[in-house]
Write an enzyme that holds these catalytic residues in place. Structure first.
Site, PDB file in Angstrom:
ATOM      1  N   HIS A 173       8.152  10.789 -27.625  1.00 48.60           N
ATOM      2  CA  HIS A 173       7.000  11.836 -27.414  1.00 48.60           C
ATOM      3  C   HIS A 173       7.444  13.223 -27.658  1.00 48.60           C
ATOM      4  CE1 HIS A 173       3.975  12.676 -24.775  1.00 48.60           C
ATOM      5  NE2 HIS A 173       4.605  13.509 -23.803  1.00 48.60           N
ATOM      6  N   ARG A 227       0.857  -1.144   0.472  1.00 45.64           N
ATOM      7  CA  ARG A 227       0.169   0.495  -0.570  1.00 45.64           C
ATOM      8  C   ARG A 227       1.113   1.195   0.093  1.00 45.64           C
ATOM      9  NH1 ARG A 227      -3.239  -3.259   3.975  1.00 45.64           N
ATOM     10  NH2 ARG A 227      -4.761  -4.097   2.623  1.00 45.64           N
ATOM     11  N   ASN A 253      -0.368  20.151 -20.267  1.00 49.82           N
ATOM     12  CA  ASN A 253      -0.584  19.002 -22.371  1.00 49.82           C
ATOM     13  C   ASN A 253      -0.123  20.106 -22.771  1.00 49.82           C
ATOM     14  OD1 ASN A 253      -0.992  16.525 -20.446  1.00 49.82           O
ATOM     15  ND2 ASN A 253      -2.569  17.398 -19.659  1.00 49.82           N
ATOM     16  N   ARG A 294      -2.897  21.810 -13.480  1.00 48.81           N
ATOM     17  CA  ARG A 294      -2.205  20.843 -14.233  1.00 48.81           C
ATOM     18  C   ARG A 294      -2.203  20.601 -15.973  1.00 48.81           C
ATOM     19  NH1 ARG A 294       0.749  16.272 -10.239  1.00 48.81           N
ATOM     20  NH2 ARG A 294       2.366  16.054 -12.589  1.00 48.81           N
ATOM     21  N   LYS A 314       3.198  12.249 -11.082  1.00 52.33           N
ATOM     22  CA  LYS A 314       2.432  11.005 -11.868  1.00 52.33           C
ATOM     23  C   LYS A 314       3.026   9.677 -11.566  1.00 52.33           C
ATOM     24  CE  LYS A 314      -0.543  14.566 -14.584  1.00 52.33           C
ATOM     25  NZ  LYS A 314      -0.426  14.741 -15.622  1.00 52.33           N
ATOM     26  N   GLU A 350      10.226  19.552 -23.923  1.00 51.34           N
ATOM     27  CA  GLU A 350       9.171  19.470 -22.753  1.00 51.34           C
ATOM     28  C   GLU A 350       9.707  21.181 -21.996  1.00 51.34           C
ATOM     29  OE1 GLU A 350       6.810  17.795 -21.789  1.00 51.34           O
ATOM     30  OE2 GLU A 350       7.362  16.026 -23.803  1.00 51.34           O
ATOM     31  N   HIS A 364       0.171  13.981 -28.935  1.00 49.85           N
ATOM     32  CA  HIS A 364      -0.439  12.362 -29.186  1.00 49.85           C
ATOM     33  C   HIS A 364      -1.286  11.232 -30.163  1.00 49.85           C
ATOM     34  CE1 HIS A 364      -0.880  12.635 -24.529  1.00 49.85           C
ATOM     35  NE2 HIS A 364       0.259  12.048 -24.702  1.00 49.85           N
ATOM     36  N   HIS A 370       0.877  18.515 -26.558  1.00 50.15           N
ATOM     37  CA  HIS A 370       0.250  16.875 -26.154  1.00 50.15           C
ATOM     38  C   HIS A 370      -1.115  16.343 -26.427  1.00 50.15           C
ATOM     39  CE1 HIS A 370       3.052  17.374 -23.076  1.00 50.15           C
ATOM     40  NE2 HIS A 370       3.257  16.491 -23.157  1.00 50.15           N
ATOM     41  N   GLU A 402      -4.110  17.632 -10.475  1.00 48.22           N
ATOM     42  CA  GLU A 402      -4.773  17.785 -12.186  1.00 48.22           C
ATOM     43  C   GLU A 402      -6.209  18.299 -12.115  1.00 48.22           C
ATOM     44  OE1 GLU A 402      -2.279  16.368 -15.749  1.00 48.22           O
ATOM     45  OE2 GLU A 402      -4.340  16.670 -16.713  1.00 48.22           O
ATOM     46  N   LYS A 413       7.544  23.323 -13.406  1.00 45.56           N
ATOM     47  CA  LYS A 413       5.860  22.687 -12.679  1.00 45.56           C
ATOM     48  C   LYS A 413       6.400  22.554 -11.301  1.00 45.56           C
ATOM     49  CE  LYS A 413       4.796  18.001 -13.763  1.00 45.56           C
ATOM     50  NZ  LYS A 413       5.632  16.908 -14.495  1.00 45.56           N
TER      51      LYS A 413
END
Ligand code: NAD
Ligand code: GLY
Length: 349
Positions: free
Chosen positions: A252, A112, A232, A228, A134, A176, A239, A235, A224, A214
């Site tokens: 990426h 956990r 993206n 946040r 993340k 980025e 994507h 992105h 998010e 960031k």
């Protein structure tokens, strides 16, 4: 009848991100370093000259995004059980974003949740993936669809690792960095325009500014719920480009670079960004050999692929549209025809 569980609490997940040579550190606990053969071959000896522990284990996973899956997570967990790790034990993620995301996810679910440290070794993971908690893995439905928010105890960024990074991977990290500057920090963007990131001192300053940007966003919106999502930027379009090219043609960060150019063109069409500002962003990306063009074969099919993005709902697509340089608009209220017109400029019919 009702039984209430009072669980309102303030949790302090604060941590430091250090940008410097790795400090010599001893951990009085069981520690496992999770890495891959490439990173281990290049840098494990250096890491072991800095890090020691009561018991230290190395877990080596195969290298590549295609191994960011349940099988690799199981390899980590099996090893932790075999070595009887307990809740005071710790993981160290030693690699790029793939290793970082998986190590963090394994740490979030083992008994956990146990502690982990991020020691990122790619530029992309130093400026983005290692910061903000993340964690996750891919499955057959898509990228990063399984995961958890689990903050590291610390992030140790040693720019020394970047000396062995291939130039395309370096460029992917620069994309980025540019993302952070365009969305949140005009002064940082101007700094980047006038700087050469191939200079190690300049690079270190850029890493610091990107990480600080960031960190500020994560501090305001860890999970998010709003702000946040601005990270993206590039992105949503990127994507689709990765999907259309089957994740083979572009890294990426490269797809994100093209995605930022597309988002900027959208902003220009909405009069949120001037043509000159869009050109400045494109020029900065091209300075680091990032791709900025892409031939859209079918604008409608490109548009439909937006709906596979996990930020989209069945009916709405969330776009991150820059407002000039240094500010951003998160909106799910752009007319389809507006986006199609932008995509048509990239060669669509
Ligand atoms: P990566 O981890 O696949 O690393 C790229 C390549 O560089 C790999 O082959 C790796 O072995 C190699 N490498 C690593 N360090 C090196 C070094 N110092 N010298 C030479 N080669 C080295 O890719 P990445 O770009 O670091 O990360 C991409 C991943 O990060 C994706 O899975 C993405 O989903 C994730 N990501 C996560 C977040 C987040 O907030 N958690 C943010 C952005 C990206
Ligand atoms: N890379 C996007 C985020 O961390 O939110």
């Amino acid at each position: 009848m009702q039984v209430n569980i009072p669980l309102k609490k303030v949790v302090d997940n604060s941590y430091n991100i250090t940008i410097d040579s790795l400090p010599k550190t001893h951990f009085d606990a069981k520690v496992a370093i999770v890495t891959n053969p490439k990173v281990a071959g290049l840098h494990l000896a250096y890491l072991l000259s800095k890090i020691s522990a009561k018991e230290l284990y190395i877990i080596t996973l195969p290298d590549g995004e295609e191994y960011k899956n349940q099988k690799s997570i199981d390899v980590i967990l099996e090893s932790l059980f075999n070595h009887r790790f307990n809740r005071k034990s710790m993981l160290i993620a030693f690699g790029g974003g793939v290793i970082g995301d998986m190590t963090g996810f394994a740490a979030s679910i083992y008994q956990r949740g146990i502690d982990f440290l991020q020691i990122p070794t790619t530029l992309l993971s130093q400026v983005d993936a290692s910061v903000g908690g993340k964690t996750g893995m891919n499955n057959s439905y898509g990228k990063n669809l399984i995961g958890a928010f689990h903050q590291p105890k610390a992030v140790l960024i040693d720019p020394h690792f970047l000396t062995t990074l291939p130039s395309r991977e370096f460029g992917a990290g620069v994309a980025e960095i540019v993302k952070m500057a365009v969305t949140f920090n005009k002064k940082f963007f101007e700094f980047l325009e006038n700087a050469d990131l191939n200079d190690s001192k300049v690079l270190q300053e850029a890493i610091k500014q990107a990480v600080a940007t960031k960190a500020d966003v994560v501090a305001k919106d860890e999970k998010e719920h709003g702000l946040r999502a601005a990270l993206n930027y590039g992105h949503t379009f990127g994507h689709v480009i990765e999907n259309e090219t089957k994740y083979k043609r572009f890294l990426h960060g490269e797809a994100v670079a093209i995605g930022m150019v597309m988002a900027n063109e959208t902003a220009v069409s909405m009069e949120l960004m001037s043509k000159d500002e869009a050109l400045r962003v494109k020029n900065l990306l091209e300075k680091y050999n990032l791709p900025t063009s892409y031939s859209v074969e079918d604008s409608n099919s490109f548009y439909e692929t937006f709906f596979l993005d996990k930020k989209s709902s069945d009916t709405n697509i969330t776009f991150i549209i820059p407002v000039g340089i240094g500010d951003v608009n998160i909106t799910d209220n752009i007319q389809k025809q507006n986006i199609i017109s932008v995509l048509d400029q990239f060669g669509g019919k």
